[in-house]
Design a protein around this motif. Structure first.
Motif, PDB file in Angstrom:
ATOM      1  N   ARG A 128       0.852  -1.192   0.000  1.00  0.00           N
ATOM      2  CA  ARG A 128       0.000   0.000   0.000  1.00  0.00           C
ATOM      3  C   ARG A 128       0.883   1.235   0.000  1.00  0.00           C
ATOM      4  O   ARG A 128       1.984   1.212   0.548  1.00  0.00           O
ATOM      5  CB  ARG A 128      -0.874   0.050   1.267  1.00  0.00           C
ATOM      6  N   ALA A 129       0.328   2.306  -0.550  1.00  0.00           N
ATOM      7  CA  ALA A 129       1.085   3.558  -0.610  1.00  0.00           C
ATOM      8  C   ALA A 129       1.468   4.037   0.786  1.00  0.00           C
ATOM      9  O   ALA A 129       2.506   4.669   0.975  1.00  0.00           O
ATOM     10  CB  ALA A 129       0.255   4.618  -1.307  1.00  0.00           C
ATOM     11  N   THR A 130       0.625   3.721   1.777  1.00  0.00           N
ATOM     12  CA  THR A 130       0.883   4.202   3.135  1.00  0.00           C
ATOM     13  C   THR A 130       1.961   3.385   3.848  1.00  0.00           C
ATOM     14  O   THR A 130       2.328   3.698   4.964  1.00  0.00           O
ATOM     15  CB  THR A 130      -0.405   4.131   3.965  1.00  0.00           C
ATOM     16  N   ARG A 131       2.424   2.311   3.210  1.00  0.00           N
ATOM     17  CA  ARG A 131       3.487   1.510   3.835  1.00  0.00           C
ATOM     18  C   ARG A 131       4.758   1.583   2.982  1.00  0.00           C
ATOM     19  O   ARG A 131       5.426   0.581   2.762  1.00  0.00           O
ATOM     20  CB  ARG A 131       3.034   0.057   3.996  1.00  0.00           C
TER      21      ARG A 131
END
Lengths: 326, 221
Positions: A128-131
């Motif tokens: 994910r972009a947030t990781r």
């Protein structure tokens, strides 16, 4: 292996709680709190929440293992696991233990929450972009990490130890300097035929549907290793070996390897005695061509342990030829 | 896709009196997001929404998988303290979200609300909006964990709460209390998403004590 030549069991290293320079704080888990030590940068201290429930003999069997091993095996154990190295007592009461600090290669740095372990759960969900701080392994790297995990299981099984509580958080991974796995929370391990330090229920969603009784066995380890591999390779947390076409999501694998992994999955989904050994998984995850020899060997599900790989202390016996063949 | 999900709603007072601590609250939301985004199992099993309320109620973050969220609109202090608007909006959101989650193939666990206010309600009739929200006749009625700061009456917080209630004890500044509130909310989501029932369903975990707050006993009916 435990010496069987009548020699006394190795001494268990013990330290008094009052002698530790414990740094306050630390991470609290379900069974204890892990704390840093001011005077030892290579070790950490795990203190159990409820010392009254501990089996000291079980911890002593874990602590004696390195001393009973060859130099090479001891090095393998300590390089691939956060194995306990000293028992910690408060007076006469067993309250915790010291273990090796998890090496820096198994951590990543998140800009907001800081140092985090590269737990296996990160292999089981799509990126994910947030990781962004979590590296994304290639298929070859995934195979190498999972093979390394299977080798750790095979190694411990070969030394008559059960891993026990296998989950997405009890094993970590790294890509650098090479893709590999590292076992943590090793106080959950137990010697075959003996109880664990502390009773542990299966982590939900890591349950063995055929588990009998309260104690993990090599058979349950084999099933959970299949979960670790299937979930890590398919990047799907809900994966079970009973899934139809269990490695269909990985068309990028060489066909022979995909077929071999599928065969092992199907065997893992069957009765206890068909569950593939950790060594068989390690072999199938490797890059060597597979030679199918026979159905997977039986797994043990009770007190009697059958080593799953050649044991250097107990080499295979030579064959005795009983009659001449024409 | 996970089978069972546990929705969390943060319903936060944005009235003018929150000015002093609103930055700490926003900072806490950033940490909450990072903590959950870095924990894929928890992110998979929980969803999170933010509703701010003052003179009216506004959905700042619709119910989301935090691993997909890259920005959350910040809370801003303004206006009065209309509890009724918050509870009405919350009920609408829960109704809509539960329907959507089910349509997406999830089974949905009873939603959890973390409610925070630092002042007495400035609207009349909020009690009936609250009663509508928590009534068993509303099938998706939530469990409410309520936190009170500063001027809010302890009995009001106890009345809002249906699961646990906490009141700031005055031992720490409002800013510190808000940080502890945000930390408690984060821990609750992480532990609930990690503490799974045998079926794999997340199980609500809320701390018994929160630094800077006193736990209030809820009246038994």
């Amino acid at each position: 292996m435990t010496p069987n030549n009548g020699a006394p069991a190795p001494r268990v290293p013990v330290r008094q709680r009052s002698s530790l320079a414990v740094v306050e704080g630390g991470d609290s888990g379900g069974q204890g709190r892990v704390r840093l030590l001011r005077d030892r940068s290579d070790l950490v201290y795990k203190e159990f929440h409820d010392a009254g429930k501990l089996d000291r003999g079980a911890m002593d069997r874990i602590l004696r293992l390195p001393a009973t091993m060859s130099e090479a095996d001891r090095s393998t154990l300590l390089c691939n696991t956060a194995w306990p190295v000293e028992r910690v007592d408060d007076g006469s009461r067993f309250v915790g233990f010291l273990m090796g600090k998890i090496p820096s290669e198994f951590w990543y740095e998140d800009p907001v929450v800081g140092h985090r372990l590269l737990e296996f759960q990160h292999l089981m969900f799509p990126p994910r972009a947030t990781r962004k701080a979590v590296p994304e392994p290639s298929t070859a790297q995934r195979l190498a990490i999972l093979r390394s995990a299977a080798e750790i299981f095979a190694f411990l099984h070969g030394h008559s130890f059960i891993v026990g509580d296998v989950s997405m958080k009890n094993i970590v991974w790294s890509l650098s300097p090479r893709p590999r796995a590292f076992l943590i929370d090793c106080d959950g391990c137990r010697k075959v035929s003996y109880l664990p330090v502390l009773h542990q229920a299966d982590t939900p969603e890591w349950d063995d549907p055929l588990r009998q009784g309260n104690t993990s066995t090599e058979a349950s380890d084999r099933y959970k290793l299949a979960l670790l591999i299937g979930r890590g390779l398919n990047v799907r947390y809900s994966w079970r070996p009973t899934d139809p076409d269990p490695f269909g999501a990985r068309p990028d694998l060489p066909e022979k390897q995909r077929q071999a992994l599928t065969r092992l999955s199907q065997a893992a989904a069957g009765p206890l005695h068909t569950r593939p050994s950790a060594a068989e998984w390690a072999s199938a995850l490797g890059d060597r061509p597979m030679i199918r020899l026979s159905a997977p060997g039986p797994s043990t599900n009770g007190a009697v342990h059958q080593p799953t790989q050649p044991n250097p202390r107990n080499p295979a016996r030579p064959k005795i030829r009983l009659r001449e063949t024409p | 896709m996970s089978e069972q999900v546990l929705p969390f709603y943060l319903v936060c007072d944005e009235s003018g009196s929150m000015t002093a601590g609103i930055d700490d609250m926003n900072d806490g939301l950033g940490k909450l997001h990072a903590e959950i985004a870095n924990n894929p199992v928890v992110a998979d099993k929980t969803r999170f929404a933010v509703i701010g309320f003052s003179d009216d109620a506004e959905v700042l973050l619709p119910l989301s998988d935090l691993a997909d969220v890259e920005e959350i609109p910040g809370l801003t202090a303004k206006g009065g303290t209309c509890f009724g608007a918050a509870f009405k909006r919350l009920k609408q959101e829960i109704q809509k979200d539960v329907g959507q989650l089910k349509a997406d193939g999830h089974s949905v666990l009873r939603p959890v609300v973390f409610f925070l206010s630092d002042g007495q309600a400035t609207d009349r009739g909020w009690e009936s909006a609250h009663a509508d929200l928590v009534s068993p006749s509303f099938p998706a009625y939530p469990k409410i964990v309520a936190f009170g700061l500063e001027q809010v009456d302890e009995n009001t917080i106890k009345r809002v709460a249906t699961f646990k209630a906490f009141m700031a004890d005055g031992g720490v500044s409002p800013a510190v209390a808000l940080r502890e509130f945000a930390s408690s909310l984060t821990k609750s989501i992480v532990r609930s998403g990690s503490t799974l029932a045998g079926t794999g369903a997340p199980t609500l975990q809320v701390e018994d004590s929160v630094p800077g707050f006193t736990s209030l006993p809820l009246d038994q009916i």
